[in-house]
Scaffold this motif. Structure first.
Motif, PDB file in Angstrom:
ATOM      1  N   LEU A  39       1.124  -1.306  -0.058  1.00 47.41           N
ATOM      2  CA  LEU A  39      -0.266   0.125  -0.252  1.00 47.41           C
ATOM      3  C   LEU A  39       0.721   1.294  -0.200  1.00 47.41           C
ATOM      4  O   LEU A  39       0.682   2.263  -0.563  1.00 47.41           O
ATOM      5  CB  LEU A  39      -1.134  -0.160   1.240  1.00 47.41           C
ATOM      6  N   PHE A  40       2.359   1.533   0.328  1.00 49.15           N
ATOM      7  CA  PHE A  40       2.898   2.352   0.872  1.00 49.15           C
ATOM      8  C   PHE A  40       3.394   2.909  -0.589  1.00 49.15           C
ATOM      9  O   PHE A  40       3.441   4.178  -0.893  1.00 49.15           O
ATOM     10  CB  PHE A  40       4.215   2.438   1.430  1.00 49.15           C
ATOM     11  N   TYR A  42       1.956   2.140  -3.341  1.00 53.11           N
ATOM     12  CA  TYR A  42       0.673   2.022  -4.830  1.00 53.11           C
ATOM     13  C   TYR A  42      -0.107   3.735  -4.043  1.00 53.11           C
ATOM     14  O   TYR A  42      -0.210   4.804  -5.094  1.00 53.11           O
ATOM     15  CB  TYR A  42      -0.442   1.468  -4.242  1.00 53.11           C
ATOM     16  N   SER A  43       0.108   4.279  -2.898  1.00 55.89           N
ATOM     17  CA  SER A  43      -0.364   5.416  -2.666  1.00 55.89           C
ATOM     18  C   SER A  43       0.313   6.470  -3.314  1.00 55.89           C
ATOM     19  O   SER A  43       0.056   7.480  -3.731  1.00 55.89           O
ATOM     20  CB  SER A  43      -0.128   5.194  -0.867  1.00 55.89           C
ATOM     21  N   TRP A  46       0.355   6.899  -6.501  1.00 55.84           N
ATOM     22  CA  TRP A  46      -0.715   7.272  -7.010  1.00 55.84           C
ATOM     23  C   TRP A  46      -0.849   9.122  -6.600  1.00 55.84           C
ATOM     24  O   TRP A  46      -1.210   9.901  -7.271  1.00 55.84           O
ATOM     25  CB  TRP A  46      -2.297   7.133  -5.975  1.00 55.84           C
ATOM     26  N   LEU A  47       0.047   9.448  -5.177  1.00 53.36           N
ATOM     27  CA  LEU A  47       0.540  10.913  -5.584  1.00 53.36           C
ATOM     28  C   LEU A  47       1.521  11.569  -5.795  1.00 53.36           C
ATOM     29  O   LEU A  47       1.278  12.441  -7.007  1.00 53.36           O
ATOM     30  CB  LEU A  47       1.162  11.492  -3.498  1.00 53.36           C
TER      31      LEU A  47
END
Length: 87
Positions: A39-40, A42-43, A46-47
Motif C-alpha cells: 500500500l505504501f 501504491y499510495s 498515486w500521489l
C-alpha cells in the motif's frame, strides 16, 4: 487403513470448521502483511502520478511486493498441506 482426511471430523464425517478457521487465520495474516507493505508504494505512486518516472517505478515496486507475497503465500499453503496430509 487410510489416514484421516484434513478438515473432516473423523467421528461425524462433517466438515471441521474450527480447523478450517485455525488454518485460514495465519494465511490471512501472511497475505495482509504483503498487502499492507504494498500500500505504501501504491499510495506514493498515486500521489506522484502514475505517468511520471517516479510513479512508474513505485508501481513496479508495489507489483513486486505483491508478486513476492503471492509466491510466499503459495509456498506456505503447499508446505502446510503436506504437513496436514502427514498428520
Amino acid at each position: 487403513m487410510s489416514p484421516p482426511r484434513p478438515f473432516i471430523d473423523p467421528a461425524t464425517g462433517e466438515i471441521n470448521t474450527a480447523q478450517i478457521i485455525s488454518e485460514a487465520v495465519p494465511l490471512a495474516k501472511l497475505i495482509g502483511v504483503f498487502v499492507a507493505g504494498s500500500l505504501f508504494p501504491y499510495s506514493l505512486a498515486w500521489l506522484a502520478s502514475e505517468r511520471s518516472a517516479v510513479g512508474s517505478l513505485l508501481l513496479v515496486v508495489g507489483h513486486f511486493i505483491v508478486a513476492v507475497g503471492a509466491g510466499i503465500a503459495l509456498m506456505y499453503v503447499i508446505a502446510r498441506g503436506i504437513r496436514l496430509a502427514g498428520e
